[in-house]
Design a protein around this motif. Structure first.
Motif, PDB file in Angstrom:
ATOM      1  N   MET A  61       0.836  -1.189   0.000  1.00 39.84           N
ATOM      2  CA  MET A  61       0.000   0.000   0.000  1.00 39.84           C
ATOM      3  C   MET A  61       0.875   1.244   0.000  1.00 39.84           C
ATOM      4  N   HIS A  62       0.479   2.227  -0.778  1.00 43.81           N
ATOM      5  CA  HIS A  62       1.233   3.477  -0.870  1.00 43.81           C
ATOM      6  C   HIS A  62       1.198   4.185   0.488  1.00 43.81           C
ATOM      7  N   ARG A  63       2.371   4.506   1.021  1.00 44.49           N
ATOM      8  CA  ARG A  63       2.464   5.089   2.365  1.00 44.49           C
ATOM      9  C   ARG A  63       2.697   6.587   2.272  1.00 44.49           C
ATOM     10  N   VAL A  64       1.835   7.353   2.918  1.00 46.68           N
ATOM     11  CA  VAL A  64       1.942   8.811   2.954  1.00 46.68           C
ATOM     12  C   VAL A  64       2.315   9.227   4.364  1.00 46.68           C
ATOM     13  N   ALA A  65       3.420   9.942   4.497  1.00 49.30           N
ATOM     14  CA  ALA A  65       3.846  10.466   5.801  1.00 49.30           C
ATOM     15  C   ALA A  65       3.688  11.979   5.783  1.00 49.30           C
ATOM     16  N   VAL A  66       3.016  12.510   6.792  1.00 46.70           N
ATOM     17  CA  VAL A  66       2.790  13.943   6.917  1.00 46.70           C
ATOM     18  C   VAL A  66       3.704  14.455   8.020  1.00 46.70           C
ATOM     19  N   LEU A  67       4.673  15.294   7.652  1.00 48.07           N
ATOM     20  CA  LEU A  67       5.673  15.783   8.602  1.00 48.07           C
ATOM     21  C   LEU A  67       5.201  17.113   9.201  1.00 48.07           C
ATOM     22  N   LEU A  68       4.988  17.127  10.510  1.00 48.69           N
ATOM     23  CA  LEU A  68       4.484  18.310  11.209  1.00 48.69           C
ATOM     24  C   LEU A  68       5.651  19.056  11.851  1.00 48.69           C
ATOM     25  N   LEU A  69       5.862  20.310  11.439  1.00 44.50           N
ATOM     26  CA  LEU A  69       6.908  21.142  12.038  1.00 44.50           C
ATOM     27  C   LEU A  69       6.249  22.322  12.744  1.00 44.50           C
ATOM     28  N   PRO A  70       6.596  22.575  13.989  1.00 46.63           N
ATOM     29  CA  PRO A  70       5.887  23.575  14.787  1.00 46.63           C
ATOM     30  C   PRO A  70       6.328  25.016  14.480  1.00 46.63           C
ATOM     31  N   PRO A  71       5.376  25.947  14.626  1.00 42.52           N
ATOM     32  CA  PRO A  71       3.945  25.721  14.785  1.00 42.52           C
ATOM     33  C   PRO A  71       3.297  25.434  13.429  1.00 42.52           C
TER      34      PRO A  71
END
Length: 318
Positions: free
Chosen positions: A1-11
């Motif tokens: 399955m195609h894996r999507v990673a969402v990278l959260l950088l603050p804020p």
């Protein structure tokens, strides 16, 4: 399955952070099974501050980037990227985990992170129109275009602000999974199934006067009559406007001429029919308003790089 990673950088911008998980997470196969695996990650697994008064708790730390097929960086006010244009070592180390060949996507000011990493040098990209000059000042080698909703530059895609991230994610789903899946996601999210990437970000218009009608009802009507002859004169009559006023208003609202918009919608209809129906190519060309099979082949090859039969095999498994 195609894996999507969402990278959260603050804020992180809270709205932007929710776009990719919502849209990719809503993409389902015909049996209801998910088409993407979604993970949210931070530099660590701890809470990530948002710009809107709440913290987000990612699934995992940045090690998730090692196995991602697509990495999405939502809008952020992350000071090193937004103010100095230089990333600290921990962020550089995190981005270095992304495997070669992975697709990189930014939403809104997430483009500042890609630019600070040197990934946009010499490439066309966009961001929120309000911050385009700041992007040029910090990163003069980036070809900034603030007059579009999103830019698809192959392995790196960037979107303008806020809701333009929805348009970009729908575009990616349409490229990956076909028009039928993308349209189903749009219906679930109650948003338009497409806004062209080249559409203007920001149109400064006065509030409409009573005789300043929108072309939206006529556009909705046109979608139900794509197999018919749709001239500007006919569209203008339906909208109860002069052809000149209709043309001007249409461009203001869509960023395209009526002819270009109709042509794109006909190609979208043809793609959906190729995915969902076992009709001859000639019949699909007729039902979508493209006329002849040769015209359909021309537009598919130009836009998708494949013939109708190849497109059907890819998206229908035929």
């Amino acid at each position: 399955m195609h894996r999507v990673a969402v990278l959260l950088l603050p804020p992180v911008v809270g709205f932007d952070a929710a776009i990719a998980p919502t849209l990719f997470g809503s993409a389902k196969d015909t049996d209801g099974s998910p088409l993407y695996e979604l993970v949210t990650c931070g530099l660590t697994a701890g809470p990530v501050e948002s710009t809107t008064g709440f913290d987000l708790l990612p699934n995992i730390g940045c090690e998730a980037l090692r196995t991602a097929d697509t990495v999405v960086i939502p809008g952020t006010r992350y000071p090193p990227a937004r103010e100095s244009g230089a990333l600290p070592q921990d962020v550089r180390d995190a981005l270095a985990l992304i495997r070669p060949g992975a697709r990189l996507v930014s939403i809104c000011t997430g483009a500042f992170v890609l630019a600070a990493a040197g990934l946009l040098d010499g490439r066309r990209a966009t961001t929120h129109w309000q911050f385009a000059d700041a992007m040029r000042r910090l990163h003069p080698r980036v070809l900034v275009d603030e007059n579009v909703l999103f830019v698809d530059d192959g392995d790196i895609l960037t979107s303008a602000g806020l809701a333009a991230g929805i348009d970009l994610c729908l575009h990616i789903i349409r490229q990956d999974q076909g028009a039928q899946v993308a349209n189903a996601v749009a219906r679930y999210c109650v948003v338009p199934p497409w806004r062209e990437g080249g559409q203007a970000q920001f149109i400064d218009r006065q509030m409409p006067t009573p005789d300043d009608y929108s072309t939206a009802p006529t556009r909705e009507w046109a979608l139900r009559h794509l197999d018919e002859k749709l001239t500007v004169a006919r569209l203008a009559r339906h909208a109860k406007m002069s052809a000149r006023t209709f043309n001007r208003r249409f461009r203001e609202e869509t960023g395209q001429s009526p002819g270009a918009w109709i042509r794109s919608r006909r190609v979208d209809r043809a793609r959906e029919l190729l995915e969902s129906r076992d009709l001859p190519v000639d019949e699909i060309a007729r039902l979508s308003g493209l006329g002849a099979a040769g015209n359909l082949r021309h537009h598919l090859r130009r836009g998708m790089g494949m013939s109708p039969s190849s497109y059907r095999k890819v998206y229908q498994g035929a």
